[in-house]
Design a protein around this motif. Structure first.
Motif, short mmCIF file in Angstrom:
data_model
loop_
_atom_site.label_atom_id
_atom_site.label_comp_id
_atom_site.label_asym_id
_atom_site.label_seq_id
_atom_site.Cartn_x
_atom_site.Cartn_y
_atom_site.Cartn_z
N SER A 167 -16.32 -0.56 1.97
CA SER A 167 -15.17 0.00 0.14
C SER A 167 -13.87 -1.22 0.79
CB SER A 167 -14.28 1.01 1.16
OG SER A 167 -14.41 1.10 2.92
N LEU A 168 -13.82 -2.36 0.47
CA LEU A 168 -13.09 -3.36 0.50
C LEU A 168 -12.31 -3.47 -1.19
CD1 LEU A 168 -14.75 -5.86 2.90
CD2 LEU A 168 -13.67 -4.41 3.68
N LYS A 169 -11.02 -3.89 -1.31
CA LYS A 169 -10.59 -4.01 -2.45
C LYS A 169 -10.93 -5.79 -3.29
CE LYS A 169 -9.29 0.01 -3.59
NZ LYS A 169 -9.71 0.61 -2.47
N GLU A 170 -10.88 -6.20 -2.10
CA GLU A 170 -11.30 -7.92 -2.96
C GLU A 170 -12.34 -8.16 -1.11
OE1 GLU A 170 -9.61 -10.24 -4.30
OE2 GLU A 170 -7.18 -8.53 -4.82
N GLU A 171 -13.24 -9.12 -2.18
CA GLU A 171 -13.95 -9.76 -1.18
C GLU A 171 -13.82 -10.41 0.18
OE1 GLU A 171 -17.74 -12.66 -2.33
OE2 GLU A 171 -17.15 -11.41 -3.91
N HIS A 172 -12.52 -11.52 -0.35
CA HIS A 172 -12.19 -11.31 1.50
C HIS A 172 -12.34 -11.05 1.88
CE1 HIS A 172 -9.05 -12.08 -0.58
NE2 HIS A 172 -8.16 -12.00 -0.05
N HIS A 173 -11.18 -9.45 2.04
CA HIS A 173 -10.86 -8.60 2.40
C HIS A 173 -11.79 -8.48 4.57
CE1 HIS A 173 -7.27 -7.27 0.29
NE2 HIS A 173 -6.97 -8.49 0.71
N PHE A 174 -12.98 -8.42 3.92
CA PHE A 174 -14.18 -8.50 4.84
C PHE A 174 -13.08 -8.46 6.52
CE2 PHE A 174 -15.04 -12.87 4.51
CZ PHE A 174 -15.86 -13.30 5.47
N PHE B 191 -5.52 14.85 1.43
CA PHE B 191 -5.51 13.93 -0.22
C PHE B 191 -6.75 12.63 -0.29
CE2 PHE B 191 -4.54 11.35 4.51
CZ PHE B 191 -4.66 9.58 3.81
N GLU B 192 -6.14 11.98 -0.78
CA GLU B 192 -6.97 11.09 -1.11
C GLU B 192 -7.25 10.27 -1.31
OE1 GLU B 192 -10.34 9.37 -4.89
OE2 GLU B 192 -8.55 10.52 -5.62
N LEU B 193 -8.85 9.46 -0.11
CA LEU B 193 -8.53 8.13 0.61
C LEU B 193 -8.35 6.77 -0.29
CD1 LEU B 193 -7.00 6.33 2.59
CD2 LEU B 193 -9.93 6.60 3.91
N SER B 194 -7.97 6.81 -1.52
CA SER B 194 -7.50 5.57 -2.09
C SER B 194 -6.19 5.22 -2.39
CB SER B 194 -8.33 6.35 -3.49
OG SER B 194 -7.28 7.25 -4.32
N ALA B 195 -6.31 3.85 -3.52
CA ALA B 195 -4.67 3.13 -3.47
C ALA B 195 -4.08 4.30 -3.18
CB ALA B 195 -4.97 2.50 -4.50
N LYS B 196 -4.13 5.04 -4.35
CA LYS B 196 -3.06 6.45 -5.20
C LYS B 196 -3.06 7.11 -4.64
CE LYS B 196 -3.23 8.42 -9.54
NZ LYS B 196 -4.03 8.82 -10.60
N GLY B 197 -4.12 7.56 -3.85
CA GLY B 197 -4.13 9.18 -3.20
C GLY B 197 -3.05 8.69 -1.88
N VAL B 198 -3.17 7.22 -1.15
CA VAL B 198 -2.07 7.01 -0.40
C VAL B 198 -0.85 6.29 -0.56
CG1 VAL B 198 -1.88 5.20 2.18
CG2 VAL B 198 -4.64 5.84 1.28
N GLN B 199 -0.81 5.68 -2.17
CA GLN B 199 0.55 5.36 -2.20
C GLN B 199 1.50 6.69 -2.68
OE1 GLN B 199 2.08 2.56 -2.54
NE2 GLN B 199 3.62 3.61 -2.55
N ALA B 200 0.86 7.83 -2.92
CA ALA B 200 1.35 9.02 -2.95
C ALA B 200 1.43 9.64 -1.55
CB ALA B 200 0.89 10.14 -4.27
N VAL B 201 1.11 9.34 -0.58
CA VAL B 201 1.10 9.81 0.75
C VAL B 201 2.54 8.97 1.51
CG1 VAL B 201 0.69 9.83 2.60
CG2 VAL B 201 -0.53 11.30 1.18
N LEU B 202 2.71 8.20 1.18
CA LEU B 202 3.63 6.94 1.67
C LEU B 202 4.80 7.22 0.78
CD1 LEU B 202 1.99 3.72 2.01
CD2 LEU B 202 2.74 5.36 3.50
#
Ligand SMILES: [Zn+2]
Length: 447
Positions: A194-201, A269-280
């Motif tokens: 579930s990494l957004k960018e390869e180098h985020h491992f 909530f959905e554990l996604s960029a959008k879902g987390v942003q809405a919570v924040l």
């Protein structure tokens, strides 16, 4: 003046209990000034099981490390086992957005002077960590760069902390979850999908603290490990800009730990960029003295003439775990984590008047509205007169009327610059008896 920013509250949810605990009686070293304290949330499932302790905010300049546990505390329900959450261990430094205003709190777990301003916090979290119920501890950070076994650059190298699970040693013999290296490996492997960018491992970083790292011997995790409690540092990278992504990674890792521990959970909530942003983006509500309730999300950055008691007796209750009211000079600054959402300039009143509710005609229909509530109105509202009570609608003035009860007030009669919210829709309806403040109700106009 002592600060009271959060008080005991007990919520019982369908899945089990969420108990917010603030050990006020034991954290009272505030005589020399104001400071903010941490909260402990106990999320307990109805089915018994293992207990995970998540500690956030030991460093005040690592927002992923404290917003993630605040989401955990407020938006997860535990069905089996338990999760204890301290979202804001170093609350004072969080409000200053600094690593540690009294020095690095995570270097005070081997030795701390009694006069140290962090003394009570450190003592208290140690006690919680050593609670026999706690089976595993996570200490959350946003670290520099991206950890790599070989030197690649100043950002990618063996000394970087970002995107790691940090262990002090490989194992704790004869301890449940003592195979820390295997657990960390399993969690980091499962994160890779579930990494957004390869180098985020994520990688496991073993500091071999006992033999190689004198600095880390002063840390919370090493304190835990030497007391036979499995503990992990969990680090996202400061070099990831988006707070929502850091929070998402922290939460994904926490969920993997819960799976390892057999803790069953739900989140709303959905554990996604959008879902987390809405919570924040949601700053929640603030209740003051059971007389005022304010929506913080779109609140104006300056609020004037906020009716308070003064003398340190005001009680601020935030729905957001990182909410804090900080007294500064003649005002209170209202924070969600490191974000100042508003400054309140108070006006002090006697608190004696108690008024449970008021009758208000909303679009022509009478309603009983409790003090502190918000009502929605399309066209106009009219507060029924109450004996000896003066009604003041902030942003409305009727010629010659000191008491604004019995007058139908429409949106066009209000001055938007006096609204509570930046959209100009919510207005303060205040009740007074002589010099006493009785409470506030919010009138919210439809667009
Ligand atoms: Zn840190």
């Amino acid at each position: 003046m002592r600060i009271l920013f959060a008080l005991f509250a007990l919520f019982v949810a369908a899945f089990g209990a969420v108990e917010k605990i603030w050990s006020d009686s034991e954290l009272n070293a505030s005589e020399s000034g104001e400071f903010l304290r941490f909260s402990l949330y106990k999320l307990e499932g109805n089915a018994t099981g293992n207990t995970l302790l998540v500690v956030g905010g030991v460093h005040g300049d690592e927002p992923g490390g404290y917003f993630a546990p605040s989401v955990l505390a407020s938006r997860y329900k535990i069905k089996k086992g338990a999760v204890w959450v301290v979202p804001n261990l170093n609350a004072e430094s969080i409000a200053h957005s600094r690593r540690g205003i009294y020095g690095d709190m995570n270097r005070k777990f081997a030795k701390i002077a009694e006069k140290d301003r962090d003394f009570d916090m450190v003592r208290e979290i140690k006690k919680i960590a050593l609670d026999p119920k706690v089976d595993l501890i996570l200490n959350l950070h946003d670290g520099h760069g991206f950890y790599r076994e070989r030197w690649e650059s100043t950002i990618f190298n063996p000394r970087a902390w970002g995107q790691t699970l940090v262990i002090d040693q490989k194992t704790l013999a004869d301890v449940k979850f003592g195979a820390m290296d295997e657990i960390a490996k399993r969690v980091t492997d499962n994160m890779s999908a579930s990494l957004k960018e390869e180098h985020h491992f994520f990688r496991v970083k073993n500091t071999e603290t006992r033999y190689k790292d004198e600095e880390m011997q002063k840390s919370l995790t090493y304190f835990a490990v030497t007391n036979l409690k499995p503990a992990f540092g969990q680090e996202t990278s400061k070099n990831i800009d988006a707070l929502a992504l850091k929070v998402e990674y922290h939460l994904r890792s926490i969920e993997e730990f819960m799976k390892v521990m057999g803790i069953e959970y739900e989140r709303d909530f959905e554990l996604s960029a959008k879902g987390v942003q809405a919570v924040l983006d949601n700053s929640g509500t603030l209740k003051i003295n059971d007389k005022i309730s304010l929506e913080l999300t779109e609140l104006r950055s300056v609020m004037r003439y906020v009716p308070l008691r003064g003398g340190g007796a005001d009680r601020f209750v935030f729905s957001h775990p990182l909410g804090a009211a900080k007294p500064i000079d003649n005002r209170y600054d209202i924070y969600i984590g490191n974000k100042r959402v508003s400054s309140f300039y108070p006006q002090f009143f006697s608190d004696k008047c108690k008024l449970g509710k008021a009758t208000i005609a909303i679009d022509g229909v009478n309603n009983e509205i409790a003090i502190g509530d918000t009502f929605e109105v399309e066209n106009g509202f009219n507060v029924a007169p109450i004996e000896n009570i003066r009604v003041n609608v902030i942003g409305f003035s009727a010629k010659g009327a000191r008491n604004e009860s019995g007058i139908t007030i429409e949106k066009k009669d209000t001055a938007p610059r006096f609204s509570e919210d930046v959209r100009g829709l919510i207005y303060r309806v205040e009740f007074y008896r002589g010099q006493e403040f009785c409470g506030m109700i919010n009138a919210k106009f439809a667009k």
